[in-house]
Scaffold this active site. Structure first.
Site, PDB file in Angstrom:
ATOM      1  CG  ASP A 131      13.129  20.501 -15.528  1.00 33.38           C
ATOM      2  OD1 ASP A 131      12.560  19.815 -14.596  1.00 33.38           O
ATOM      3  OD2 ASP A 131      13.528  20.077 -16.441  1.00 33.38           O
TER       4      ASP A 131
ATOM      5  CD  GLU B 118      13.819  43.830 -16.405  1.00 31.86           C
ATOM      6  OE1 GLU B 118      12.739  43.376 -16.793  1.00 31.86           O
ATOM      7  OE2 GLU B 118      14.943  43.361 -16.611  1.00 31.86           O
TER       8      GLU B 118
HETATM    9  O1  TEU Z   1      13.352  16.336 -13.309  1.00 26.71           O
HETATM   10  C1  TEU Z   1      14.989  16.438 -13.114  1.00 26.71           C
HETATM   11  C2  TEU Z   1      15.272  14.883 -12.629  1.00 26.71           C
HETATM   12  O2  TEU Z   1      14.879  14.064 -13.379  1.00 26.71           O
HETATM   13  C3  TEU Z   1      16.169  14.737 -11.468  1.00 26.71           C
HETATM   14  O3  TEU Z   1      15.465  13.769 -10.737  1.00 26.71           O
HETATM   15  C4  TEU Z   1      17.350  14.574 -12.095  1.00 26.71           C
HETATM   16  O4  TEU Z   1      17.261  13.031 -12.529  1.00 26.71           O
HETATM   17  C5  TEU Z   1      18.375  14.539 -10.975  1.00 26.71           C
HETATM   18  O5  TEU Z   1      18.940  15.891 -11.454  1.00 26.71           O
HETATM   19  C6  TEU Z   1      19.406  13.378 -11.041  1.00 26.71           C
HETATM   20  O6  TEU Z   1      20.568  13.950 -10.115  1.00 26.71           O
HETATM   21  C7  TEU Z   1      13.089  17.419 -14.022  1.00 26.71           C
HETATM   22  C8  TEU Z   1      11.471  17.099 -14.250  1.00 26.71           C
HETATM   23  O7  TEU Z   1      10.761  17.001 -12.935  1.00 26.71           O
HETATM   24  C9  TEU Z   1      11.200  15.694 -14.864  1.00 26.71           C
HETATM   25  O8  TEU Z   1       9.745  15.381 -14.659  1.00 26.71           O
HETATM   26  C10 TEU Z   1      11.598  15.677 -16.297  1.00 26.71           C
HETATM   27  O9  TEU Z   1      11.476  14.459 -16.763  1.00 26.71           O
HETATM   28  C11 TEU Z   1      13.259  16.027 -16.309  1.00 26.71           C
HETATM   29  O10 TEU Z   1      13.378  17.123 -15.319  1.00 26.71           O
HETATM   30  C12 TEU Z   1      13.665  16.558 -17.692  1.00 26.71           C
HETATM   31  O11 TEU Z   1      12.905  17.675 -18.001  1.00 26.71           O
END
Ligand code: TEU
Length: 569
Positions: free
Chosen positions: A228, A282
């Site tokens: 993420d 690993e």
């Molecule tokens: O998403 C990251 C996210 O929100 C991207 O769309 C971000 O906005 C982008 O980098 C802007 O340039 C992840 C998850 O998929 C989302 O569901 C979460 O809410 C978020 O991270 C926070 O963990």
């Protein structure tokens, strides 16, 4: 080759964890299906999906023909951002079940020949995580505080946030704490919701915790991780102001902004992934790291998948490309060039849990609205569902013909549209609440999916409960009414996945074809010719057996908004 035999071969490969053969790893051509656990299947009847529900329904995915599943977070979490706010990385949240339920899911998946990828959230945790609670209880300047991004405020009494950074979900990216003695203290950084404090990745302690988290899940037999916000871990030294702040709805703006954003894509972040690459090495078998890095252009995103870093990166440029032939040809070329240059496969994706479902996006007049800002009752540009579904199916048929690895999001194989009519009070996305409803956000693509047209909650939950209400017309999208109907979206996906495997399109090579006009995306991948008619006029079909068509054909014409696959003689 029969399905049973294929399944048996795949299972054997997984169970015996063969050593990796560089260049032949499974993920280079895999179709990976994203399960959003809250909304897939609810065995407990509480209206929220769970791991037992997933395990019970898994055979539908091997029947569909995918190679792997990626599970969005099911870890302990207060669920303020639907599980992307983790309070224990090494346990299952009780709403989803237990570690034993995870083990049963993994075993069932592997028995069915499906690899299992879990979601790792390293940019931030939950304010409920003991590490953050320890930081709050500790002194300013303590080791515990140094695990997060605490800074003194500006202004005479520190009453102003340390810089001008805005949360991706709207509002300020900083929250001031109250010390245990009741006095106002420093501020902590949260690029997302207040409940998601960012880690300090300059602290080696944080590196060690995440190595252990990786090993915990690798030891439990996972085949990889979707990472993420993989572009966000490192912040620019000194935390300088953003020169021009993206607006609250600015997910797309923030990606393509011409200025440098000091919390995205800092060069030091790559050392983290080199470290993780070594951890995965690993382990036996081909374990995979997939970067969720919203970075453009693609040549920059490809830095995340250099040979000693991650293995795949989501192709968000492809996801954001409108239904226009020239743009599609350009992004496909750019993708293959960028990823090939670093020895990685390209990936392809059209939908996920953060963006408007692609059949609805393609049904909009003004395609190009930030796909993550959502569509709701007051949105002016509402999708044309019929046109959108035709284009959505054609877009999928094009995507699944391309060499590399493709990601599917649960429900797209049913042709589900974005759910627009959701009352304000049922919406849960923090984006909606942090922007006072100005940005609808992502609930519309997260509504629990329909399985059986005549069952309570369309088979999602035995009790009939559903954490987001399902619209009545989900009845016609239910899996059971589509199964066996050759005209259905489900059968289109099944046929495309079967043919993709048979013709080895995932490991193929693309050659552009000329002579079909500007509005037709025309290519050959090995033994298959692929024509996607993006224009408004029908064109003549060439000779050859039609293997797949995204809409029914009459005669030897290719209608608009249709993709066909034709066998090369
Ligand atoms: O998403 C990251 C996210 O929100 C991207 O769309 C971000 O906005 C982008 O980098 C802007 O340039 C992840 C998850 O998929 C989302 O569901 C979460 O809410 C978020 O991270 C926070 O963990």
């Amino acid at each position: 080759m029969s399905n049973d035999f294929t399944t048996a071969m795949r299972t054997a490969a997984i169970n015996h964890s063969r050593p990796s053969t560089p260049g032949a790893e499974w993920w280079r051509s895999a179709v990976i299906y994203q399960i959003y656990p809250r909304s897939f299947a609810d065995a407990s009847g509480d209206g929220i999906g769970d791991l037992v529900g997933i395990t019970e329904r898994l055979s539908a995915l091997s029947d569909l023909g995918v190679d792997a599943i990626w599970l969005s977070p099911f870890f302990r979490s207060p669920q303020r951002d639907a599980g992307y706010d983790v309070s224990d990385y090494c346990d299952v949240d009780p709403i989803f079940g237990s570690l034993a339920d995870f083990d049963a899911l993994r075993d069932r998946a592997h028995d069915l020949g499906l690899r299992v990828i879990v979601d790792l959230v390293p940019n931030h945790c939950s304010i409920d995580h003991p590490w953050f609670q320890q930081a709050l209880a500790a002194e300013p300047g303590s080791l515990e505080r140094d695990r997060f991004m605490f800074r003194d405020g500006r202004g005479e009494n520190g009453e102003l946030p340390p810089n001008n950074w805005q949360s991706i979900f709207g509002g300020n990216a900083w929250t001031r704490i109250i010390e245990t003695d009741g006095t106002p203290g420093p501020w902590y950084l949260h690029i997302f919701d207040t409940s998601q404090p960012d880690f300090n990745w300059k602290n080696p302690w944080v590196w060690e915790q995440f190595r252990q988290i990786l090993r915990f899940w690798l030891n439990r037999g996972v085949d990889g991780f979707r990472v993420d916000v993989a572009h966000g871990l490192m912040k620019k030294e000194g935390l300088p102001d953003v020169v021009e702040v993206a607006d609250a709805a600015g997910l797309a703006d923030a990606i393509s902004a011409p200025h440098e954003v000091p919390y995205w894509a800092q060069p030091e972040v790559h050392e983290v992934y080199r470290d993780w690459h070594r951890v995965l090495a690993e382990y036996e078998g081909d374990r995979v790291l997939c970067a969720e890095a919203w970075v453009e252009p693609l040549a920059k995103a490809a830095l995340w998948v250099r040979p000693d870093e991650m293995h795949q990166a989501f192709n968000f440029s492809y996801l954001g490309t409108p239904w226009e032939a020239e743009r599609l040809r350009a992004v496909i070329d750019e993708s293959i060039d960028a990823f090939t240059a670093v020895g990685a496969p390209s990936t392809w994706v059209l939908s996920n849990h953060d963006v408007v479902r692609h059949p609805s996006r393609y049904g909009l007049d003004t395609y190009g609205a930030a796909p993550a800002s959502g569509i709701g009752p007051n949105t002016v540009d509402k999708p044309d569902d019929v046109l959108g579904l035709a284009r959505g199916r054609a877009a999928t048929a094009l995507m699944l013909s391309l060499p590399g690895s493709a990601y599917l999001y649960q429900g797209e194989e049913l042709g589900l549209p974005e759910v627009i009519e959701l009352d304000d009070h049922v919406r849960e996305d923090p984006t909606f609440h942090r922007t006072n409803g100005e940005v609808y956000g992502r609930d519309g693509c997260r509504v629990p999916i329909p399985w059986e047209t005549a069952s309570p909650a369309f088979g999602f939950s035995s009790s009939g409960d559903s954490w987001l209400p399902q619209p009545a017309d989900f009845a016609r999208f239910a899996r059971d009414v589509q199964h066996g109907d050759p005209a259905s979206t489900l059968e289109l996906y099944r046929a495309a996945l079967r043919l993709r495997a048979e013709h080895r399109l995932g490991t193929g090579a693309l050659v552009w074809l000329e002579g079909y006009g500007n509005d037709v995306v025309a290519l050959r991948n090995g033994s298959v010719t692929v024509l996607a008619n993006v224009g408004s006029l029908a064109v003549d079909l060439p000779a050859g057996e039609v293997l797949l068509s995204s809409t029914p054909l009459s005669g030897r014409m290719l209608p608009s908004d249709t993709t066909v696959w034709i066998a090369v003689d």
